[in-house]
Scaffold this motif. Structure first.
Motif, PDB file in Angstrom:
ATOM      1  N   UNK A   4       0.846  -1.196   0.000  1.00 19.89           N
ATOM      2  CA  UNK A   4       0.000   0.000   0.000  1.00 19.89           C
ATOM      3  C   UNK A   4       0.882   1.247   0.000  1.00 19.89           C
ATOM      4  N   UNK A   5       0.653   2.130  -0.967  1.00 11.68           N
ATOM      5  CA  UNK A   5       1.318   3.431  -1.038  1.00 11.68           C
ATOM      6  C   UNK A   5       0.364   4.471  -0.468  1.00 11.68           C
ATOM      7  N   UNK A   6       0.882   5.304   0.442  1.00 11.24           N
ATOM      8  CA  UNK A   6       0.067   6.325   1.106  1.00 11.24           C
ATOM      9  C   UNK A   6       0.360   7.703   0.527  1.00 11.24           C
ATOM     10  N   UNK A   7      -0.682   8.498   0.405  1.00 12.81           N
ATOM     11  CA  UNK A   7      -0.563   9.847  -0.140  1.00 12.81           C
ATOM     12  C   UNK A   7       0.065  10.801   0.875  1.00 12.81           C
TER      13      UNK A   7
ATOM     14  N   UNK B 159      11.655  21.475  -0.394  1.00 10.03           N
ATOM     15  CA  UNK B 159      11.411  21.132   0.998  1.00 10.03           C
ATOM     16  C   UNK B 159      11.133  19.659   1.239  1.00 10.03           C
ATOM     17  N   UNK B 160      11.026  18.863   0.198  1.00 14.28           N
ATOM     18  CA  UNK B 160      10.814  17.428   0.372  1.00 14.28           C
ATOM     19  C   UNK B 160      12.124  16.814   0.857  1.00 14.28           C
ATOM     20  N   UNK B 161      12.067  16.103   1.968  1.00 16.59           N
ATOM     21  CA  UNK B 161      13.298  15.568   2.558  1.00 16.59           C
ATOM     22  C   UNK B 161      13.291  14.051   2.715  1.00 16.59           C
ATOM     23  N   UNK B 162      12.186  13.392   2.356  1.00 17.02           N
ATOM     24  CA  UNK B 162      12.140  11.943   2.566  1.00 17.02           C
ATOM     25  C   UNK B 162      11.316  11.240   1.492  1.00 17.02           C
ATOM     26  N   UNK B 163      11.312   9.935   1.588  1.00 15.53           N
ATOM     27  CA  UNK B 163      10.556   9.090   0.666  1.00 15.53           C
ATOM     28  C   UNK B 163       9.078   9.066   1.033  1.00 15.53           C
ATOM     29  N   UNK B 164       8.284   8.441   0.180  1.00 19.37           N
ATOM     30  CA  UNK B 164       6.871   8.245   0.491  1.00 19.37           C
ATOM     31  C   UNK B 164       6.732   7.121   1.511  1.00 19.37           C
ATOM     32  N   UNK B 165       5.543   7.010   2.082  1.00 21.42           N
ATOM     33  CA  UNK B 165       5.268   5.987   3.085  1.00 21.42           C
ATOM     34  C   UNK B 165       4.518   4.835   2.435  1.00 21.42           C
ATOM     35  N   UNK B 166       4.872   3.615   2.820  1.00 21.91           N
ATOM     36  CA  UNK B 166       4.196   2.423   2.314  1.00 21.91           C
ATOM     37  C   UNK B 166       4.048   1.421   3.444  1.00 21.91           C
TER      38      UNK B 166
ATOM     39  N   UNK C 139       7.747 -11.940   1.795  1.00 20.30           N
ATOM     40  CA  UNK C 139       9.130 -11.455   1.656  1.00 20.30           C
ATOM     41  C   UNK C 139       9.273 -10.432   0.539  1.00 20.30           C
ATOM     42  N   UNK C 140       8.602 -10.668  -0.574  1.00 20.98           N
ATOM     43  CA  UNK C 140       8.676  -9.720  -1.692  1.00 20.98           C
ATOM     44  C   UNK C 140       7.928  -8.442  -1.336  1.00 20.98           C
ATOM     45  N   UNK C 141       6.760  -8.569  -0.689  1.00 15.86           N
ATOM     46  CA  UNK C 141       5.991  -7.394  -0.275  1.00 15.86           C
ATOM     47  C   UNK C 141       6.800  -6.531   0.692  1.00 15.86           C
TER      48      UNK C 141
ATOM     49  N   UNK D 222      11.689  -0.677  -0.295  1.00 13.10           N
ATOM     50  CA  UNK D 222      12.224   0.072  -1.432  1.00 13.10           C
ATOM     51  C   UNK D 222      11.486   1.398  -1.611  1.00 13.10           C
ATOM     52  N   UNK D 223      10.169   1.377  -1.445  1.00 17.66           N
ATOM     53  CA  UNK D 223       9.393   2.619  -1.531  1.00 17.66           C
ATOM     54  C   UNK D 223       9.835   3.582  -0.431  1.00 17.66           C
ATOM     55  N   UNK D 224       9.953   3.076   0.788  1.00 22.69           N
ATOM     56  CA  UNK D 224      10.323   3.906   1.936  1.00 22.69           C
ATOM     57  C   UNK D 224      11.733   4.484   1.835  1.00 22.69           C
ATOM     58  N   UNK D 225      12.571   3.870   1.016  1.00 22.64           N
ATOM     59  CA  UNK D 225      13.952   4.356   0.899  1.00 22.64           C
ATOM     60  C   UNK D 225      14.262   4.911  -0.486  1.00 22.64           C
ATOM     61  N   UNK D 226      13.241   5.222  -1.269  1.00 27.16           N
ATOM     62  CA  UNK D 226      13.442   5.708  -2.633  1.00 27.16           C
ATOM     63  C   UNK D 226      14.090   7.091  -2.675  1.00 27.16           C
ATOM     64  N   UNK D 227      13.927   7.848  -1.622  1.00 22.39           N
ATOM     65  CA  UNK D 227      14.562   9.161  -1.556  1.00 22.39           C
ATOM     66  C   UNK D 227      13.576  10.299  -1.718  1.00 22.39           C
ATOM     67  N   UNK D 228      14.089  11.488  -1.525  1.00 18.68           N
ATOM     68  CA  UNK D 228      13.269  12.694  -1.605  1.00 18.68           C
ATOM     69  C   UNK D 228      12.900  13.016  -3.050  1.00 18.68           C
ATOM     70  N   UNK D 229      11.830  13.761  -3.210  1.00 15.36           N
ATOM     71  CA  UNK D 229      11.381  14.228  -4.527  1.00 15.36           C
ATOM     72  C   UNK D 229      12.115  15.524  -4.848  1.00 15.36           C
TER      73      UNK D 229
END
Length: 116
Positions: A29-32, A97-104, A77-79, A85-92
C-alpha cells in the motif's frame, strides 16, 4: 558407524504448485502525502516495479484521490522488500522542501479474497 542413506521422494509438480498457491499474499500500500509529485510516483513505480508510464500515472492519480492505493500483491518477503524500497526511494527533487521518501505499508489478503 555410518548412517544408512535415506531416500527422499522428489516433490511432484502438483505438490510444488500447491505450496506456491498456499503461500499467503500481501498488498503493498502506497500512502498519499503533500510532499511528492506525480512525476516522482511515476518514476518510482517504473524503477521499482517496472510499470509503464501510464500505469504509474494511474497509481499517482489514485493515491492522490483516495489517500492510499494498492500498488502490488506479493508473498510476504517480496511485499516487505517492495515496501522497504518505496520507503527508501529518496526525496522528490521536484518539490522544494521534500526531505524523505513516500510511506508504504503491507497488509495481508484474506484467503477467500479475490485480490490475489
Amino acid at each position: 558407524m555410518s548412517c544408512p542413506p535415506v531416500e527422499i521422494a522428489p516433490e511432484t509438480d502438483t505438490e510444488v504448485q500447491e505450496k506456491r498457491k498456499k503461500q499467503p499474499k500481501y498488498r503493498v500500500i502506497l500512502w498519499n502525502d503533500d510532499d511528492h509529485s506525480f512525476e516522482y510516483v511515476i518514476r518510482m513505480m517504473k524503477k521499482l516495479f517496472g510499470y509503464p508510464h501510464l500505469h504509474g500515472r494511474q497509481i499517482a492519480q489514485a493515491v492522490h484521490a483516495h489517500g492510499k492505493v494498492c500498488v502490488a500483491v506479493h508473498p510476504l518477503e517480496v511485499a516487505e522488500l517492495k515496501r522497504n524500497q518505496i520507503r527508501s526511494f529518496g526525496a522528490d527533487e521536484l518539490v522544494e522542501g521534500c526531505v524523505s521518501s513516500m510511506f508504504a505499508t503491507i497488509e495481508p489478503i484474506e484467503e477467500d479474497s479475490n485480490d490475489a
